[in-house]
Design an enzyme around this catalytic site. Structure first.
Site, short mmCIF file in Angstrom:
data_model
loop_
_atom_site.label_atom_id
_atom_site.label_comp_id
_atom_site.label_asym_id
_atom_site.label_seq_id
_atom_site.Cartn_x
_atom_site.Cartn_y
_atom_site.Cartn_z
N GLY A 44 -3.69 -2.21 -2.18
CA GLY A 44 -2.24 -2.13 -2.44
C GLY A 44 -1.98 -2.45 -3.90
O GLY A 44 -2.83 -3.05 -4.58
N TYR A 65 -15.89 2.71 9.90
CA TYR A 65 -14.42 2.71 9.84
C TYR A 65 -13.85 3.03 11.22
O TYR A 65 -13.01 2.30 11.75
CB TYR A 65 -13.94 3.71 8.79
CG TYR A 65 -12.45 3.80 8.65
CD1 TYR A 65 -11.69 2.66 8.43
CD2 TYR A 65 -11.79 5.02 8.72
CE1 TYR A 65 -10.31 2.73 8.30
CE2 TYR A 65 -10.41 5.11 8.59
CZ TYR A 65 -9.68 3.96 8.38
OH TYR A 65 -8.32 4.04 8.26
N GLY A 94 0.83 -1.21 0.00
CA GLY A 94 0.00 0.00 0.00
C GLY A 94 0.86 1.25 0.00
O GLY A 94 2.09 1.17 -0.03
N PHE A 95 0.19 2.37 0.07
CA PHE A 95 0.89 3.65 0.03
C PHE A 95 1.88 3.78 1.19
O PHE A 95 3.10 3.88 0.98
CB PHE A 95 -0.17 4.76 0.02
CG PHE A 95 0.30 6.09 0.52
CD1 PHE A 95 1.43 6.69 -0.01
CD2 PHE A 95 -0.39 6.75 1.53
CE1 PHE A 95 1.88 7.92 0.47
CE2 PHE A 95 0.03 7.97 2.00
CZ PHE A 95 1.17 8.55 1.47
N ILE A 96 1.42 3.72 2.42
CA ILE A 96 2.32 3.92 3.56
C ILE A 96 3.23 2.70 3.73
O ILE A 96 4.43 2.83 3.97
CB ILE A 96 1.53 4.21 4.85
CG1 ILE A 96 0.68 5.48 4.67
CG2 ILE A 96 2.48 4.37 6.05
CD1 ILE A 96 -0.24 5.81 5.83
N LEU A 128 -0.45 -2.79 8.95
CA LEU A 128 -1.04 -1.67 8.21
C LEU A 128 -2.20 -2.09 7.32
O LEU A 128 -2.91 -1.25 6.78
CB LEU A 128 0.03 -0.99 7.32
CG LEU A 128 0.93 0.06 7.97
CD1 LEU A 128 1.83 -0.53 9.02
CD2 LEU A 128 1.77 0.77 6.91
N ALA A 178 -1.20 0.27 13.04
CA ALA A 178 -1.51 1.56 12.41
C ALA A 178 -2.99 1.83 12.59
O ALA A 178 -3.84 1.14 12.05
CB ALA A 178 -1.15 1.51 10.92
N ASP A 204 0.36 -8.82 1.40
CA ASP A 204 -0.61 -7.86 0.86
C ASP A 204 -1.49 -8.62 -0.14
O ASP A 204 -0.98 -9.39 -0.95
CB ASP A 204 0.13 -6.72 0.15
CG ASP A 204 -0.75 -5.48 -0.03
OD1 ASP A 204 -0.38 -4.41 0.48
OD2 ASP A 204 -1.82 -5.60 -0.67
#
Ligand code: UDP
Length: 319
Positions: free
Chosen positions: A36, A149, A10-12, A76, A117, A31
């Site tokens: 992602g 969420y 993913g991004f982070i 994450l 996270a 992942d």
């Protein structure tokens, strides 16, 4: 030191993988490539200290093997992006709750420390800013999908702290505030990559609501540095930390800043929330972290100015 990153494509997660490799660590990633993307880690695939499993974290056999074969877990993997959450609430709840339960079960089996996270969304629509770690949370009703969420991530935090309390599992919870940088996609609603893409294409920048709502944006490079510093700080175990920048900007000003930095001729259009998301959508008017705890404990603070982050994103998105 071998770190396992769930959601590492993913991004982070991909920035975290890069950072840990640069520090000399060995990195394993799991992942399922739902949000992602393989291209986020394409440049790492041939690295001798990088390992990838394309699998969901709910696959207990794979999670067991990966947990047994690492020293530390950065968790994450989660459903992310307000748009995705509103559109796919079942997926959000299942991923965030069942997925995290599977990760903690495996981690506890081998007593692996976990960095969870979490998110500033946890604080909900509380108007008492800045948000400190022990503040009360104010969430809307269950009939509004957005709040699933925050509720599901809160269950994740409860679970992490429960493992710490009942089993003595070393856990650290980091609540990330709006994190930005290259590789973040606007597909799931995130405002900065959307604005940059719109500005570069000469299309109108879509400000939702009246644009007076504010956020604080932190550069992903600062964020991964903070996560790793907390992971490596034994006193931080069992604690919750806000991680973010406390520089506040309204979304309308953000749109103007992106137009300015890109030199775009794009205009700004204002779109009602119910059109952007769904009827009855509730947004937070302000979201500002109190970052005094992380500063006091490990001396961390965000250092990269918003303008520089936007320039890096523009450079990464230019055709
Ligand atoms: N937003 C916007 N235009 C967009 C996407 C988002 O004005 O094209 C707004 C959104 O309504 C919110 C803010 O930007 O007020 C930040 O949204 P994002 O989804 O990036 O993060 P979050 O809502 O989780 O803070």
């Amino acid at each position: 030191m071998k770190s396992l990153i769930t959601g590492g494509a993913g991004f982070i997660g991909s920035h975290l993988a890069e950072y840990l490799l640069a520090q000399g660590h060995e990195v394993a990633v799991i992942d399922d490539l739902s949000t992602g993307r393989l291209e986020n880690i394409a440049h790492l695939l041939d690295h001798p200290r990088f390992h990838l499993a394309i699998e969901t974290i709910t696959n207990e056999v794979v999670m067991d093997r990966l947990a047994s074969d690492c020293d530390l877990i950065y968790h994450l993997a989660a459903a992310v992006g307000v748009k995705l959450i509103v559109q796919a609430p079942v997926h959000t709840i299942e991923t965030n709750i069942m997925g995290t339960a599977a990760v903690f079960r495996a981690a506890n089996r081998y007593r692996r420390p976990v960095v969870l996270a979490s998110t500033s969304e946890i604080y909900g629509k509380s108007e008492r800013v800045p948000f400190a770690e022990d503040d009360d949370r104010v969430l809307g009703p269950t009939t509004r999908s957005r709040w699933c969420y925050a509720a599901s991530k809160a269950v994740d935090e409860f679970l992490a702290l429960a493992y710490a309390k009942e089993y003595g599992l070393p856990v650290v919870i980091v609540r990330l505030f709006n994190t930005i940088g290259p590789r973040q996609t606007g597909r799931y609603g995130m405002v900065v990559p959307r604005f940059v893409a719109q500005a570069l294409a000469g299309e109108p920048l879509t400000v939702y609501g009246d644009g007076t709502q504010t956020r604080c944006f932190a550069d992903v490079r600062d964020i991964v540095r903070g996560m790793v510093a907390l992971a490596e700080c034994p006193q931080a175990r069992g604690q919750v930390f806000n991680l973010g920048s406390d520089r506040e900007i309204s979304i309308a000003d953000l749109a103007r800043l992106v137009i300015d930095i890109t030199g775009s001729r794009s205009k700004i259009v204002y779109i009602p929330y119910e059109q952007a998301y769904e009827a009855g959508f509730e947004d937070m008017p302000r979201r500002v972290p109190d970052v005094s705890k992380v500063k006091a404990w490990i001396g961390w603070e965000a250092t990269i100015p918003l303008e520089e982050s936007i320039r890096a994103i523009v450079a990464s998105m230019k055709p």
